[in-house]
Design a protein around this motif. Structure first.
Motif: not given
Length: 93
Positions: A46-48, A43-44, A50-51, A36
């Motif tokens: 990609v997550f944001l 990661f953050a 995707a959202v 992490y």
């Protein structure tokens, strides 16, 4: 230029000496935490993203569904108004 270079080297040497005199070796981060620390920002992102993509597609889908429903109801209302217009002369007699 030479003076600033010497001062920066001396400062970095002092910092490294302070770290070495701390008495205990630096702690090794667990592999779980290390992942992490190294990949947290990607990661953050990609997550944001995707959202954001999901929310954009969801909003677009809702808008298309709402427009389709509005078209369907307007067609039904127009059909019923035509039927009322046809029946009105029969009721007026």
């Amino acid at each position: 230029m030479l003076v600033s270079c010497l001062f920066s080297r001396a400062a970095s040497a002092r910092v490294s000496l302070r770290r070495n005199y701390s008495g205990s070796p630096p702690k090794q981060a667990s592999p779980h935490i290390a992942i992490y620390k190294e990949f947290g920002r990607p990661f953050a992102k990609v997550f944001l993203m995707a959202v954001f993509t999901y929310q954009t597609l969801y909003w677009g889908w809702l808008k298309m569904e709402k427009d389709d429903e509005k078209r369907t109801k307007n067609a039904e209302i127009a059909k019923l108004e035509d039927e009322v217009a046809k029946l009105r002369p029969l009721v007026a007699k």
